[in-house]
Design a protein around this motif. Structure first.
Motif, short mmCIF file in Angstrom:
data_model
loop_
_atom_site.label_atom_id
_atom_site.label_comp_id
_atom_site.label_asym_id
_atom_site.label_seq_id
_atom_site.Cartn_x
_atom_site.Cartn_y
_atom_site.Cartn_z
N TYR A 129 -13.28 9.21 -3.66
CA TYR A 129 -12.08 9.11 -2.86
C TYR A 129 -11.57 10.29 -2.01
N MET A 130 -11.93 11.66 -2.58
CA MET A 130 -11.52 12.91 -1.84
C MET A 130 -12.31 12.86 -0.56
N GLN A 131 -13.67 12.47 -0.47
CA GLN A 131 -14.49 12.75 0.73
C GLN A 131 -13.99 11.76 1.50
N LEU A 132 -13.87 10.45 1.34
CA LEU A 132 -13.45 9.22 2.37
C LEU A 132 -11.75 9.47 2.89
N HIS A 133 -10.85 10.09 2.19
CA HIS A 133 -9.80 10.17 2.33
C HIS A 133 -9.03 11.63 2.64
N GLY A 134 -10.02 12.48 2.67
CA GLY A 134 -9.48 13.84 2.92
C GLY A 134 -8.74 14.48 2.08
N ILE A 135 -8.79 14.47 0.76
CA ILE A 135 -8.12 15.11 -0.29
C ILE A 135 -8.80 16.25 -0.94
N SER A 136 -7.94 17.62 -0.64
CA SER A 136 -8.49 18.76 -0.99
C SER A 136 -8.46 19.39 -2.56
N ARG A 137 -9.19 20.22 -2.64
CA ARG A 137 -9.08 20.83 -4.25
C ARG A 137 -7.78 21.27 -4.55
N ASN A 183 -0.86 2.03 -6.60
CA ASN A 183 0.55 1.60 -6.85
C ASN A 183 1.45 1.15 -5.68
N GLY A 184 1.26 1.45 -4.50
CA GLY A 184 1.55 1.16 -3.14
C GLY A 184 2.66 2.12 -2.96
N PHE A 185 2.66 3.23 -3.32
CA PHE A 185 3.91 4.36 -3.02
C PHE A 185 3.36 4.87 -1.80
N CYS A 186 2.09 5.31 -1.34
CA CYS A 186 1.61 5.86 -0.15
C CYS A 186 0.24 5.26 0.44
N ALA A 187 -0.10 5.31 1.78
CA ALA A 187 -1.42 5.10 1.82
C ALA A 187 -2.47 6.03 1.38
N ASP A 188 -3.75 5.53 1.57
CA ASP A 188 -4.89 6.41 1.16
C ASP A 188 -4.94 7.56 2.06
N GLY A 189 -4.93 8.71 1.59
CA GLY A 189 -4.82 10.16 2.21
C GLY A 189 -3.69 10.87 2.39
N GLU A 190 -2.43 10.12 2.51
CA GLU A 190 -1.27 10.84 2.61
C GLU A 190 -0.79 11.62 1.44
N GLU A 234 -2.13 14.32 0.51
CA GLU A 234 -2.22 15.41 0.74
C GLU A 234 -0.85 16.24 1.36
N ALA A 235 -0.27 15.25 2.03
CA ALA A 235 0.86 15.71 2.67
C ALA A 235 1.96 15.72 1.65
N TRP A 236 2.21 14.61 1.13
CA TRP A 236 3.10 14.45 -0.16
C TRP A 236 3.03 15.71 -1.10
N GLY A 245 5.80 18.62 -1.63
CA GLY A 245 6.79 18.61 -2.59
C GLY A 245 7.43 17.22 -2.82
N ARG A 246 6.99 16.14 -2.29
CA ARG A 246 7.64 14.81 -2.23
C ARG A 246 7.71 14.17 -3.40
N THR A 247 6.81 14.68 -4.62
CA THR A 247 6.73 14.24 -5.79
C THR A 247 7.43 14.95 -6.82
N GLU A 248 7.85 15.99 -6.49
CA GLU A 248 8.84 17.04 -7.24
C GLU A 248 10.05 16.10 -7.74
N ILE A 249 10.53 16.96 -8.90
CA ILE A 249 11.84 16.16 -9.54
C ILE A 249 12.99 15.93 -8.56
N ASP A 250 13.20 16.80 -7.59
CA ASP A 250 13.97 16.64 -6.43
C ASP A 250 13.53 16.20 -5.27
#
Lengths: 381, 132
Positions: free
Chosen positions: A145-153, A294-301, A303-305, A309-314
């Motif tokens: 998934y990381m290779q295909l969608h550019g997710i970093s460590r 679960n449909g909350f974002c597209a594959d690869g997004e 990284e920006a999320w 901090g879009r998944t933080e409590i606030d």
């Protein structure tokens, strides 16, 4: 089908509790849920529950009371809790009962889960050669998934960092100290690319939820959260699941996607309408991949999320507000119900330091279990 | 060396100079690996699989798995494993040898090898294909 509401929720703190059995932790949670509603055990009309390693749930009646109620044992891997809630909800929705209990608990040995090939319909050599470990599956699914969608460590590290930060604010969490990003990234590797702080650990705990019909909610004057929908799905053709010596070259869907779509369809809302979400985070890559499944974002997004901090409590979509499996540990039977418990807490505004701001109205929970099934529950306030 | 070792299980690969893994083909054409045994083999035909494929995913096992079921040497050395896609056939989970973690890349060509598992038994693995 009638509407069904959660009217009581109880939890035994997760982690390690010497001297208390898994079942006793379940009983603790049931008593807390009863106290939450003001009901007596004798008022519970039927029960569904399970554990993976701590015995049959129905034995709880020895401690809770021999009322003769129907008590069905549930065993659906990591989705045991979600499945118990689905069954309890269905029993009330069908009109057969007005008050039902869903309960889950567990107490695991230390160290990684240790599956035996025969119990999974697999040949002995698969385990003998060291290829039958859940941790490997998560790493293998994530690596691709990381290779295909550019997710970093770094993004994997950010998920774990958030989990420990949220766990610090959660009284039922096991890991309650923050761990900084550098420490997470440079910790010993378990299965590349995942380090030890990115994984959850087998643990102990218990959760109980009491559900009721609308009629009963009114009669009791109960503080209630509606179960807008709940869906359990197993794997479709071409999916990639735990313990797979081979997979199809014809790539297919995933049980999580099916459960998510089913739950959203029934609830009549979409991912953009969810205010808080608890997603299965057996390791930090699972949380990332499950955000998309679960449909909350597209594959690869993701990284920006995570960077923003879009998944933080606030954030725009707080994810795993109680620290998830990474901070709470995973008692298999209780894990899925912990997510729903946390959503009830959030929707009732009882989250204290970890409360999602602006009174969330909708909450989503997702649990994934071997050998490939998922349960999704959407709650509405 | 692997000539003197016995396979970790019978029926996983053909016992010839250039061995091939043995899968099972369902009536709809779908291939699984390994060839199932007993009632699960009903309706499936054994089929030999391509010796070459491409790397689909990978990881390294950095801790000694619990025994049972793991039967590897007591002295644990981390090992590589992954999935190799045999084009048009099936994606198989396998050990990976003759490579380091850093060398592995999505889609790189891989070829089958039969390698020692312990001092008595051999198992199957894939390694990066040597460029001709």
């Amino acid at each position: 089908m009638r509407d069904v509401y959660i009217i009581g929720a109880g939890i035994h703190p997760f982690g390690r509790t010497e001297g208390r059995s898994g079942r006793d932790q379940g009983v603790f949670a049931v008593r807390q849920a009863l106290a939450d509603t003001g009901l007596d055990w004798a008022d519970i009309e039927c029960a569904y529950g399970g554990s993976s390693a701590a015995g049959s749930a129905d034995i709880m009646v020895n401690e809770l009371g021999l009322t003769g109620l129907p008590f069905i044992n549930v065993a659906n891997g990591c989705a045991t809790g979600g499945s118990a809630l689905a069954a309890a909800r269905n029993a009330v929705a069908a009109g057969e009962y007005d008050i039902a209990l869903a309960v889950g608990f567990d107490k695991h040995e230390r160290g990684a889960f240790n599956a035996k090939p025969k119990e999974w319909g697999l040949p002995g050599w698969y385990g003998q050669t060291g290829m039958m470990l859940t941790t490997q599956f998560f790493a293998l699914k994530l690596q691709r998934y990381m290779q295909l969608h550019g997710i970093s460590r770094e993004t994997l590290g950010r998920v774990a960092e958030k989990s420990f930060r949220n766990g610090e604010k959660t009284d039922h969490a096991w890991r309650r100290s923050p761990i900084d990003l550098e420490t997470i990234l440079h910790a010993p590797v378990v299965n590349d690319p995942l380090t030890k702080y990115m994984f959850c650990s087998p643990a102990e705990g218990g959760v109980a939820l009491i559900v009721a019909s609308e009629k009963k909610v009114r009669a009791l004057g109960a503080d209630a959260v509606k179960i807008a929908s709940i869906a359990v799905r197993t794997r479709p053709p071409g999916s990639f699941e735990v313990f797979a010596p081979s997979i199809s070259v014809e790539r297919g869907g995933a049980p999580t996607t099916l459960a998510s779509q089913g739950a959203f369809e029934t609830a009549g809302i979409g991912p953009e309408d969810i205010d808080v979400a608890q997603l299965q985070d057996t390791e930090s890559g699972a949380e990332i991949m499950h955000m998309a499944e679960n449909g909350f974002c597209a594959d690869g997004e993701q990284e920006a999320w995570l960077a923003e901090g879009r998944t933080e409590i606030d954030g725009v979509l707080p994810v795993n507000t109680d620290g998830g499996c990474i901070a709470c540990g995973e008692p298999i039977g209780a894990s899925g119900l912990r997510q729903v418990y946390e959503n009830v807490v959030q929707l009732c505004g009882r989250g204290g330091e970890r409360q999602v701001p602006n009174m969330p109205k909708t909450a989503y929970s997702h649990v994934y279990g071997a050998p490939g099934l998922s349960a999704v529950a959407i709650l509405e306030r | 060396m692997s000539d003197t070792l016995e396979p970790i299980a019978p029926g996983l690969w053909t016992d010839i100079a250039e061995p091939q893994l043995i899968g099972g083909q369902r009536p709809d054409g779908e291939i699984v690996f390994p060839m199932p045994e007993g009632d699960a083999a009903e309706g499936l035909e054994p089929v030999t699989l391509s010796r070459t494929g491409t790397l689909w995913s990978w990881t390294r096992q950095d801790f000694r798995p619990k025994s049972p079921p793991y039967e590897g040497p007591e002295e644990f050395e981390p090992f590589l494993l992954g999935y190799v896609e045999l084009p048009g056939e099936v994606i198989v989970e396998t050990r990976i040898v003759d490579a380091t973690l850093e060398e592995l890349k999505l889609g790189m060509p891989m070829e089958l090898a039969i390698v020692p598992f312990d001092d008595r038994r051999s198992t199957f693995a894939f390694r990066p294909e040597k460029s001709a």
